[in-house]
Design a protein around this motif. Structure first.
Motif, PDB file in Angstrom:
ATOM      1  N   VAL A 293       0.822  -1.218   0.000  1.00 20.06           N
ATOM      2  CA  VAL A 293       0.000   0.000   0.000  1.00 20.06           C
ATOM      3  C   VAL A 293       0.850   1.258   0.000  1.00 20.06           C
ATOM      4  N   LEU A 294       2.171   1.120   0.171  1.00 22.03           N
ATOM      5  CA  LEU A 294       3.073   2.263   0.172  1.00 22.03           C
ATOM      6  C   LEU A 294       4.104   2.067  -0.935  1.00 22.03           C
ATOM      7  N   ALA A 295       4.044   2.874  -1.964  1.00 25.53           N
ATOM      8  CA  ALA A 295       4.943   2.716  -3.100  1.00 25.53           C
ATOM      9  C   ALA A 295       6.399   2.836  -2.647  1.00 25.53           C
ATOM     10  N   GLY A 296       7.146   1.767  -2.819  1.00 24.78           N
ATOM     11  CA  GLY A 296       8.544   1.791  -2.394  1.00 24.78           C
ATOM     12  C   GLY A 296       8.740   1.602  -0.909  1.00 24.78           C
ATOM     13  N   GLY A 297       7.672   1.372  -0.149  1.00 18.55           N
ATOM     14  CA  GLY A 297       7.796   1.185   1.283  1.00 18.55           C
ATOM     15  C   GLY A 297       8.209  -0.238   1.624  1.00 18.55           C
ATOM     16  N   TYR A 298       8.934  -0.410   2.725  1.00 18.72           N
ATOM     17  CA  TYR A 298       9.363  -1.744   3.137  1.00 18.72           C
ATOM     18  C   TYR A 298       9.655  -1.755   4.631  1.00 18.72           C
ATOM     19  N   PHE A 299       9.714  -2.974   5.167  1.00 17.51           N
ATOM     20  CA  PHE A 299      10.110  -3.196   6.554  1.00 17.51           C
ATOM     21  C   PHE A 299      11.196  -4.266   6.558  1.00 17.51           C
ATOM     22  N   ALA A 300      12.313  -4.015   7.238  1.00 21.25           N
ATOM     23  CA  ALA A 300      13.427  -4.957   7.304  1.00 21.25           C
ATOM     24  C   ALA A 300      13.828  -5.170   8.749  1.00 21.25           C
ATOM     25  N   ILE A 301      14.189  -6.418   9.088  1.00 19.25           N
ATOM     26  CA  ILE A 301      14.596  -6.741  10.454  1.00 19.25           C
ATOM     27  C   ILE A 301      15.653  -7.839  10.415  1.00 19.25           C
ATOM     28  N   GLU A 302      16.546  -7.826  11.415  1.00 18.99           N
ATOM     29  CA  GLU A 302      17.590  -8.840  11.517  1.00 18.99           C
ATOM     30  C   GLU A 302      17.908  -9.083  12.985  1.00 18.99           C
ATOM     31  N   GLY A 303      18.298 -10.315  13.308  1.00 21.24           N
ATOM     32  CA  GLY A 303      18.738 -10.648  14.658  1.00 21.24           C
ATOM     33  C   GLY A 303      19.910 -11.608  14.595  1.00 21.24           C
ATOM     34  N   ALA A 304      20.797 -11.554  15.603  1.00 20.97           N
ATOM     35  CA  ALA A 304      21.968 -12.434  15.625  1.00 20.97           C
ATOM     36  C   ALA A 304      22.374 -12.720  17.066  1.00 20.97           C
ATOM     37  N   TYR A 305      22.993 -13.882  17.261  1.00 20.41           N
ATOM     38  CA  TYR A 305      23.530 -14.289  18.563  1.00 20.41           C
ATOM     39  C   TYR A 305      24.956 -14.778  18.346  1.00 20.41           C
ATOM     40  N   SER A 306      25.856 -14.454  19.290  1.00 17.71           N
ATOM     41  CA  SER A 306      27.240 -14.896  19.151  1.00 17.71           C
ATOM     42  C   SER A 306      27.792 -15.369  20.482  1.00 17.71           C
ATOM     43  N   SER A 307      28.749 -16.309  20.400  1.00 21.17           N
ATOM     44  CA  SER A 307      29.530 -16.774  21.542  1.00 21.17           C
ATOM     45  C   SER A 307      30.981 -16.815  21.083  1.00 21.17           C
ATOM     46  N   GLY A 308      31.799 -15.888  21.586  1.00 23.15           N
ATOM     47  CA  GLY A 308      33.191 -15.832  21.177  1.00 23.15           C
ATOM     48  C   GLY A 308      33.409 -15.255  19.799  1.00 23.15           C
ATOM     49  N   ALA A 309      32.422 -14.557  19.239  1.00 23.59           N
ATOM     50  CA  ALA A 309      32.536 -13.946  17.907  1.00 23.59           C
ATOM     51  C   ALA A 309      31.671 -12.690  17.885  1.00 23.59           C
ATOM     52  N   SER A 310      32.016 -11.718  18.721  1.00 21.33           N
ATOM     53  CA  SER A 310      31.147 -10.572  18.984  1.00 21.33           C
ATOM     54  C   SER A 310      30.848  -9.733  17.758  1.00 21.33           C
ATOM     55  N   ILE A 311      31.783  -9.671  16.823  1.00 21.46           N
ATOM     56  CA  ILE A 311      31.593  -8.762  15.695  1.00 21.46           C
ATOM     57  C   ILE A 311      30.372  -9.128  14.864  1.00 21.46           C
ATOM     58  N   TYR A 312      29.986 -10.391  14.860  1.00 22.61           N
ATOM     59  CA  TYR A 312      28.878 -10.823  14.015  1.00 22.61           C
ATOM     60  C   TYR A 312      27.518 -10.413  14.562  1.00 22.61           C
ATOM     61  N   THR A 313      27.456  -9.970  15.808  1.00 22.40           N
ATOM     62  CA  THR A 313      26.217  -9.395  16.335  1.00 22.40           C
ATOM     63  C   THR A 313      26.231  -7.879  16.261  1.00 22.40           C
ATOM     64  N   GLY A 314      27.377  -7.300  15.925  1.00 29.19           N
ATOM     65  CA  GLY A 314      27.476  -5.850  15.899  1.00 29.19           C
ATOM     66  C   GLY A 314      27.630  -5.235  17.261  1.00 29.19           C
ATOM     67  N   ALA A 315      27.833  -6.048  18.309  1.00 30.23           N
ATOM     68  CA  ALA A 315      28.037  -5.464  19.637  1.00 30.23           C
ATOM     69  C   ALA A 315      29.262  -4.563  19.643  1.00 30.23           C
ATOM     70  N   ALA A 316      30.194  -4.788  18.728  1.00 28.48           N
ATOM     71  CA  ALA A 316      31.385  -3.951  18.643  1.00 28.48           C
ATOM     72  C   ALA A 316      31.047  -2.520  18.271  1.00 28.48           C
ATOM     73  N   MET A 317      29.853  -2.293  17.700  1.00 32.16           N
ATOM     74  CA  MET A 317      29.490  -0.934  17.310  1.00 32.16           C
ATOM     75  C   MET A 317      29.475   0.018  18.488  1.00 32.16           C
ATOM     76  N   ASN A 318      29.361  -0.506  19.689  1.00 31.68           N
ATOM     77  CA  ASN A 318      29.259   0.380  20.837  1.00 31.68           C
ATOM     78  C   ASN A 318      30.543   1.149  21.113  1.00 31.68           C
ATOM     79  N   LEU A 319      31.664   0.685  20.605  1.00 28.95           N
ATOM     80  CA  LEU A 319      32.885   1.471  20.719  1.00 28.95           C
ATOM     81  C   LEU A 319      32.811   2.712  19.843  1.00 28.95           C
ATOM     82  N   ASN A 320      31.878   2.749  18.905  1.00 27.76           N
ATOM     83  CA  ASN A 320      31.723   3.901  18.024  1.00 27.76           C
ATOM     84  C   ASN A 320      30.489   4.728  18.363  1.00 27.76           C
TER      85      ASN A 320
END
Length: 448
Positions: A293-320
């Motif tokens: 109903v909205l031309a060009g409109g969209y909804f996107a979502i993503e989730g991730a879990y990590s153990s010993g590989a923090s970068i793949y959840t983006g938790a490292a973004m908090n340093l920025n």
């Protein structure tokens, strides 16, 4: 007859003879010379390189950015052993910043009997005022040049410096201008050797990728007693192993599930310990839907879990993050014993086209990082929760020129007060476990 009169008579006779001969010749029309031959098989903007069957597209984007952030109140000082601070109080951290950025892309493609042979190269030229800036743009000191991407594709093979195959949100969406966000895309561009298999015209595909493990390292935090050596990453042994299964049926309708394995190859600590070589992992999923109903409109979502590989959840973004957060790591050495750090993240956005030239977007992300209890008690590290919410508006003034204002709020709650980073500058709030800040600005973008 004078010599002058004789010379003019000879010239006139030759001119008359030439005109008569020309009149007897067939009329010749000049043919147009095609200096650039358009190549339409790969889309608009491609042209044939002269003398070859290779098509080239040259594209560019110029950005002029003006940003601000509100540094939260409180008492600030540097904390030894963490990111080096600049000292002083909040007067020492920029609240406004200016930046120019130009990205130039070269895309060369050749159709072969075995599929398309493609090479892609992208370079960024950035300018910021001399001296460290706030994190709306990253820390630029004067001018710098950064290779954004450089890779080769042939059939389903991708080799070179490319986007991690774990990423979903950042690959297709992530249209924030200043605000950081959690998510798989924070893994960013890395060394990749990948193969993608397409299952006919069904829209389904599967990828197996070997990626640079050094790029994915977030470090090891040590809380060891006297006499126990600190633990750190050793040399690379195995690449990160990434796999994904994806489906796409259009511009916006996409789904993807992905997994990653990351080795913690360690030196130091107890040489007899069985955890000097450990494996971390991450799993995630992403999806997006077009809103009919909205031309060009969209909804996107993503989730991730990590153990010993923090970068793949983006938790490292908090340093920025301007709002600040504690540091995070892939593992913790507690009494010489290494434990994997755990992290989880969720992020998404909703876009709406109000008119063909005006698009609005709201976005948000959440990241949770776990630290072992022993580390938190000793006060040398902390688990945390980080939030980002915001909105931007893209106004296309004319084709190829956009004006994009944005505003966001970022907040972090740490389990232990005293280790919240402020403004991404290595300054720590020694009195609070909670921080928050407003960040925003405007971008002027010219694309061609």
């Amino acid at each position: 007859m004078s010599i002058k009169s004789y010379f003019l008579a000879v010239v006139a006779s030759f001119a008359g003879a030439g005109a008569a001969a020309a009149a007897d010749l067939p009329e010749m029309k000049s043919q147009a010379v095609e200096y650039v031959k358009v190549c339409s098989q790969f889309g608009p903007g491609f042209f044939y390189l002269p003398g070859s069957n290779t098509c080239l597209q040259i594209a560019g984007t110029m950005r002029a950015l003006y940003g601000f952030n509100s540094i939260p109140g409180g008492s600030y000082s540097t904390t030894p052993g963490f990111v080096p601070g600049r000292g002083g109080g909040r007067r020492d951290v920029d609240s406004t910043a200016f930046q120019g950025r130009f990205q130039l892309d070269f895309d060369a493609r050749t159709q072969t009997d075995y599929g398309v042979l493609r090479s892609y190269f992208s370079i960024d030229a950035n300018f910021g005022h001399p001296g460290p800036q706030t994190r709306p743009f990253g820390s630029y000191s004067g001018s710098n040049y950064v290779v954004e991407k450089a890779y080769v594709e042939f059939g389903g093979l991708t080799a070179g410096y490319a986007e991690s195959r774990f990423a979903f949100y950042d690959n297709y969406y992530a249209d924030t201008i200043f605000a950081p966000y959690a998510g798989s895309g924070q893994d960013g561009t890395t060394g990749v050797l990948a193969y993608t298999a397409q299952f006919g015209n069904s829209g389904w595909s599967a990828t197996l990728s070997l990626e640079d493990p050094a790029h994915a390292r977030q470090g090891i935090l040590n809380d060891n007693p006297v006499g126990v050596a600190d633990v750190a990453y050793g040399g690379n042994r195995y690449p990160d192993i990434i796999g994904d299964i994806a489906y796409s049926s259009g511009k916006f309708d996409k789904i993807q599930i992905m997994a990653a394995a990351h080795q913690l190859w360690l030196v130091g600590g107890n040489p007899n310990s069985s955890d000097r070589s450990k494996w971390g992992y991450a799993v995630g999923a992403g999806a997006s839907w077009e809103i009919p109903v909205l031309a060009g409109g969209y909804f996107a979502i993503e989730g991730a879990y990590s153990s010993g590989a923090s970068i793949y959840t983006g938790a490292a973004m908090n340093l920025n993050a301007t709002a600040g957060s504690p540091p995070n790591y892939d593992g913790f050495s507690v009494d010489g014993r290494v434990e994997n750090a755990k992290a989880v993240s969720v992020e998404g956005e909703l876009a709406i086209n109000f008119t063909p030239n005006l698009r609005g977007m709201i976005f948000g992300s959440y990241a949770h990082f776990d630290a072992p209890t022993a580390v938190e008690v000793d006060g040398v590290g902390s688990g945390f929760d980080a939030y980002v919410v915001g909105a931007n508006m893209k106004w296309t003034v004319v084709e190829g020129f956009d004006v994009i204002p944005e505003v966001s709020y970022q907040a972090t709650h740490a389990k232990v007060a005293g280790f919240n980073e402020i403004g991404g500058e290595g300054l720590y709030n020694n009195s609070k476990a909670d921080t928050g800040a407003v960040m925003g600005g405007v971008e002027f973008r010219r694309s061609f």
